[in-house]
Scaffold this active site. Structure first.
Site, PDB file in Angstrom:
ATOM      1  N   LYS A 246       0.865  -1.186   0.000  1.00 18.35           N
ATOM      2  CA  LYS A 246       0.000   0.000   0.000  1.00 18.35           C
ATOM      3  C   LYS A 246       0.900   1.234   0.000  1.00 18.35           C
ATOM      4  O   LYS A 246       1.678   1.448   0.929  1.00 18.35           O
ATOM      5  CB  LYS A 246      -0.898  -0.007   1.252  1.00 18.35           C
ATOM      6  CG  LYS A 246      -1.648   1.297   1.501  1.00 18.35           C
ATOM      7  CD  LYS A 246      -2.576   1.206   2.721  1.00 18.35           C
ATOM      8  CE  LYS A 246      -3.189   2.556   3.073  1.00 18.35           C
ATOM      9  NZ  LYS A 246      -4.052   2.525   4.273  1.00 18.35           N
ATOM     10  N   ASP A 251      -2.752  10.155   3.209  1.00 17.35           N
ATOM     11  CA  ASP A 251      -4.124   9.727   3.471  1.00 17.35           C
ATOM     12  C   ASP A 251      -4.800  10.778   4.339  1.00 17.35           C
ATOM     13  O   ASP A 251      -4.650  10.796   5.561  1.00 17.35           O
ATOM     14  CB  ASP A 251      -4.116   8.360   4.172  1.00 17.35           C
ATOM     15  CG  ASP A 251      -5.529   7.872   4.483  1.00 17.35           C
ATOM     16  OD1 ASP A 251      -6.497   8.457   3.954  1.00 17.35           O
ATOM     17  OD2 ASP A 251      -5.656   6.891   5.256  1.00 17.35           O
ATOM     18  N   LYS A 258     -10.210  12.802   8.009  1.00 17.01           N
ATOM     19  CA  LYS A 258      -9.627  12.504   9.314  1.00 17.01           C
ATOM     20  C   LYS A 258      -9.654  13.760  10.180  1.00 17.01           C
ATOM     21  O   LYS A 258      -9.746  14.878   9.655  1.00 17.01           O
ATOM     22  CB  LYS A 258      -8.169  12.069   9.134  1.00 17.01           C
ATOM     23  CG  LYS A 258      -7.998  10.653   8.597  1.00 17.01           C
ATOM     24  CD  LYS A 258      -6.538  10.259   8.585  1.00 17.01           C
ATOM     25  CE  LYS A 258      -6.328   8.887   7.970  1.00 17.01           C
ATOM     26  NZ  LYS A 258      -6.872   7.776   8.753  1.00 17.01           N
ATOM     27  N   ASP A 328     -12.186   6.816   4.115  1.00 17.49           N
ATOM     28  CA  ASP A 328     -10.921   6.666   4.826  1.00 17.49           C
ATOM     29  C   ASP A 328     -10.477   5.194   4.848  1.00 17.49           C
ATOM     30  O   ASP A 328      -9.337   4.896   5.198  1.00 17.49           O
ATOM     31  CB  ASP A 328     -11.072   7.207   6.254  1.00 17.49           C
ATOM     32  CG  ASP A 328      -9.727   7.460   6.923  1.00 17.49           C
ATOM     33  OD1 ASP A 328      -8.700   7.418   6.215  1.00 17.49           O
ATOM     34  OD2 ASP A 328      -9.720   7.706   8.145  1.00 17.49           O
ATOM     35  N   GLU A 330      -9.503   3.456   2.481  1.00 16.09           N
ATOM     36  CA  GLU A 330      -9.100   3.519   1.071  1.00 16.09           C
ATOM     37  C   GLU A 330      -8.005   2.533   0.709  1.00 16.09           C
ATOM     38  O   GLU A 330      -7.908   2.108  -0.439  1.00 16.09           O
ATOM     39  CB  GLU A 330      -8.633   4.958   0.739  1.00 16.09           C
ATOM     40  CG  GLU A 330      -7.176   5.290   1.092  1.00 16.09           C
ATOM     41  CD  GLU A 330      -6.819   5.135   2.556  1.00 16.09           C
ATOM     42  OE1 GLU A 330      -7.720   5.274   3.403  1.00 16.09           O
ATOM     43  OE2 GLU A 330      -5.648   4.852   2.867  1.00 16.09           O
ATOM     44  N   ARG A 332      -7.589  -0.579   1.435  1.00 19.29           N
ATOM     45  CA  ARG A 332      -8.106  -1.873   0.977  1.00 19.29           C
ATOM     46  C   ARG A 332      -8.629  -1.780  -0.455  1.00 19.29           C
ATOM     47  O   ARG A 332      -8.615  -2.768  -1.184  1.00 19.29           O
ATOM     48  CB  ARG A 332      -9.189  -2.372   1.951  1.00 19.29           C
ATOM     49  CG  ARG A 332     -10.386  -1.491   2.073  1.00 19.29           C
ATOM     50  CD  ARG A 332     -11.235  -1.795   3.290  1.00 19.29           C
ATOM     51  NE  ARG A 332     -10.644  -1.271   4.525  1.00 19.29           N
ATOM     52  CZ  ARG A 332     -11.149  -1.465   5.734  1.00 19.29           C
ATOM     53  NH1 ARG A 332     -12.252  -2.169   5.897  1.00 19.29           N
ATOM     54  NH2 ARG A 332     -10.559  -0.951   6.801  1.00 19.29           N
TER      55      ARG A 332
HETATM   56  N1  BES Z   1      -4.125   4.617   6.904  1.00 18.87           N
HETATM   57  C1  BES Z   1      -5.184   4.342   7.766  1.00 18.87           C
HETATM   58  C2  BES Z   1      -4.820   3.377   8.884  1.00 18.87           C
HETATM   59  C3  BES Z   1      -3.837   3.881   9.911  1.00 18.87           C
HETATM   60  C4  BES Z   1      -4.289   4.522  11.042  1.00 18.87           C
HETATM   61  C5  BES Z   1      -2.495   3.639   9.763  1.00 18.87           C
HETATM   62  C6  BES Z   1      -3.377   4.953  11.986  1.00 18.87           C
HETATM   63  C7  BES Z   1      -1.586   4.070  10.720  1.00 18.87           C
HETATM   64  C8  BES Z   1      -2.035   4.719  11.827  1.00 18.87           C
HETATM   65  C9  BES Z   1      -6.345   3.728   6.999  1.00 18.87           C
HETATM   66  O1  BES Z   1      -6.489   4.105   5.677  1.00 18.87           O
HETATM   67  C10 BES Z   1      -7.591   4.142   7.709  1.00 18.87           C
HETATM   68  O2  BES Z   1      -7.829   5.299   7.777  1.00 18.87           O
HETATM   69  N2  BES Z   1      -8.321   3.173   8.246  1.00 18.87           N
HETATM   70  C11 BES Z   1      -9.483   3.438   8.997  1.00 18.87           C
HETATM   71  C12 BES Z   1     -10.500   2.375   8.642  1.00 18.87           C
HETATM   72  C13 BES Z   1     -11.896   2.688   9.110  1.00 18.87           C
HETATM   73  C14 BES Z   1     -12.436   3.879   8.373  1.00 18.87           C
HETATM   74  C15 BES Z   1     -12.738   1.469   8.883  1.00 18.87           C
HETATM   75  C16 BES Z   1      -9.134   3.380  10.477  1.00 18.87           C
HETATM   76  O3  BES Z   1      -8.283   2.568  10.863  1.00 18.87           O
HETATM   77  O4  BES Z   1      -9.693   4.146  11.235  1.00 18.87           O
HETATM   78 ZN    ZN Z   2      -4.702   4.708   4.721  1.00 21.74          ZN
HETATM   79 ZN    ZN Z   3      -7.581   5.929   5.452  1.00 20.14          ZN
END
Ligand code: BES
Ligand code: ZN
Ligand code: ZN
Length: 487
Positions: A246, A251, A258, A328, A330, A332
């Site tokens: 990835k 992001d 966020k 968010d 994204e 996946r």
């Molecule tokens: N890039 C983030 C995951 C992440 C969070 C990596 C903190 C490192 C530190 C990912 O794209 C994301 O935002 N995931 C969300 C998923 C949710 C919306 C189901 C998350 O983990 O909150």
């Molecule tokens: Zn991400």
């Molecule tokens: Zn994200």
């Protein structure tokens, strides 16, 4: 940093500083020459405790045991302790666990990883001053060591630690300076240097390949998306491994934006892709006799009038429809298309993907550990064991049929988020599984590096910032696959 192996005893080697490890609080060992002074200084010999005796030009570092992870961390701590000091050269004896030269590799890795500084954006550079390290083959337990075996381990350590630092540099670079096109040119430049082939797909080709889900994520960014394919293809290779990463160069969360604090450090969302670039560099330099492919989805997730939205339904490369309920989630979506593309392009024996995929992984297993998912327990174990043997931490998380139901959608084939609050690392893994062909399911493992990829407070051999998580783990796994296949 230059390394030299010497059969001469440390006493007879000329250098600015001597480094001595105190193993398991054993102050009586012949290597410990300043017992009284150390006691006076209050040095207890605990793991990673340091004591620099300036007048004597000796640095003592405590190490719990002769196990490689302990030595690696202590070696890194030694180099960190010398920050700002004027010493340019250092000598050290050899510490092995029952004569195994792998400990030497761990120590050298520790030195290089500990000396790492990211100062691209500092006006005053504070580079590590130690340039030359002489390692005496005078062994802690008086074991005879084979100098050739020892020098092979030193050489491997240099390649692996340099590749890890290379990955750290990519991840630490700001989103203003490292966007998908830049990530692709970093991969191309590296490929040229080490003799890999590198193919870069631009939006036109991505459209042709029906990678519409990946394209949708990158649509609101002023930086166009890229898919990078690196190949290491030695003659007569008997095994093929595919790596997918990835590479979200930023992001923001997209329209499901966020929070202000949640966005800070999101330059690290390219850690999985950057790890794949670093692994490919090491694979080429080690010239591993297996075929290895690295695929990276390089995309920026932004907001704007053109952004993809919650409520959209996207069609992935394999034809599956995805209901978007959170922009968010994204990573996946990007990985779905890249995993499909990788399986179309290469018939592999193993498929591993690396991603900072979920905050839930950090909640589940902590900041230090990667979580490993998949359908095959042995493949998961392979990853967990390689992590531990390489100085990383990983733990397996099991899929289950109840969580699988939570990513069902009323209007599409699947939803991009779960309808329950907990188990988010696993539901993300289950989502990815929908894009692994049936016949490849048992060959695949998903590695969520969201915890260890980016470090807020330095630990182990990692400074603040990117750790290069995944690089050492996967190189060790590939090396072990090579030796298993030889017999
Ligand atoms: N890039 C983030 C995951 C992440 C969070 C990596 C903190 C490192 C530190 C990912 O794209 C994301 O935002 N995931 C969300 C998923 C949710 C919306 C189901 C998350 O983990 O909150
Ligand atoms: Zn991400
Ligand atoms: Zn994200």
């Amino acid at each position: 940093m230059n390394f030299e192996l010497s059969i001469v005893k440390t006493k007879e080697i000329e250098s600015d500083l001597e480094l001595i490890f105190v193993i398991g609080n054993d102050f009586k060992h012949r290597f410990v020459q300043d017992k009284k002074l150390l006691k006076k200084a209050g040095f207890s010999g605990a793991q990673d405790e340091t004591c620099l005796l300036i007048g004597k030009d000796r640095l003592y570092v405590g190490v719990e045991s002769l196990e490689s992870p302990a030595l690696r961390t202590a070696a890194a701590t030694a180099l960190k302790a010398l920050k700002g000091k004027k010493y340019k050269s250092m000598k050290v004896a050899t510490y092995t666990n029952k004569g195994c030269t792998y400990s030497l590799r761990a120590m050298v890795e520790g030195f290089i990883l500990g000396a790492y500084r990211f100062d691209t954006y500092k006006s005053k550079k504070n580079k590590n001053k130690i340039k030359d390290i002489v390692i005496s083959l005078d062994e802690y337990n008086n074991r005879e060591l084979d100098i050739e075996k020892a020098s092979i381990q030193v050489h491997k350590a240099q390649i692996i630690a340099d590749a890890t630092n290379f990955t750290r540099d990519i991840v630490n670079t700001t989103p203003e300076d490292c966007y998908p096109k830049v990530m692709a040119s970093i991969a191309e430049g590296m490929a040229e240097d080490v003799g890999l082939t590198c193919k870069v797909l631009k939006p036109k080709e991505l459209r042709k390949e029906k990678m519409e889900t990946l394209l949708a994520v990158g649509r609101a960014s002023r930086h166009r998306s890229r898919v990078i394919h690196l190949t290491h293809k030695p003659k007569n290779a008997k095994l093929t491994v595919t790596l997918v990463g990835k590479g979200l160069t930023y992001d923001s969360g997209g329209l499901s934006l966020k929070s202000g604090s949640g966005m800070v450090t999101m330059k690290s969302d390219k850690s999985g892709g950057s790890a794949v670039i670093g692994i490919m560099k090491a694979v080429a330099e080690l010239d591993l006799p297996i075929e290895v492919h690295g695929f990276i989805g390089a995309v920026e997730n932004m907001i704007g009038g053109d952004a993809y939205k919650p409520d959209d339904v996207l069609v992935a490369k394999n034809g599956k429809t995805i209901e978007i309920r959170n922009t968010d989630a994204e990573g996946r979506l990007v990985l779905a298309d890249v995993l499909c593309y990788a399986q179309q392009e290469v018939k592999a024996d193993y498929i591993f993907d690396f991603a900072t995929l979920t905050g839930a992984s950090v909640v589940a297993v902590g900041n230090y550990t990667s979580s490993i998912m998949g359908h095959n327990k042995e493949v998961q174990k392979l990853v967990v064991d390689s992590a531990h043997n390489s100085g990383e931490l990983a733990t397996a998380l099991d899929f289950n049929r109840y969580l699988k139901k939570t990513i069902k959608s009323e209007i599409a084939d699947i939803c991009n988020i779960s309808n329950v609050r907990y188990g988010g690392a696993i539901t993300a893994g289950l989502f990815l599984s929908e894009f692994i062909n049936k016949k490849h399911k048992e060959k695949w493992a998903h590695i969520d590096i969201a915890g260890p990829a980016f470090i807020e407070h330095a630990w182990g051999e990692n400074p603040h910032g990117a750790s290069g998580a995944g690089v050492r783990l996967m190189v060790k796994l590939l090396e072990d696959l090579v030796s298993k296949n030889k017999h």
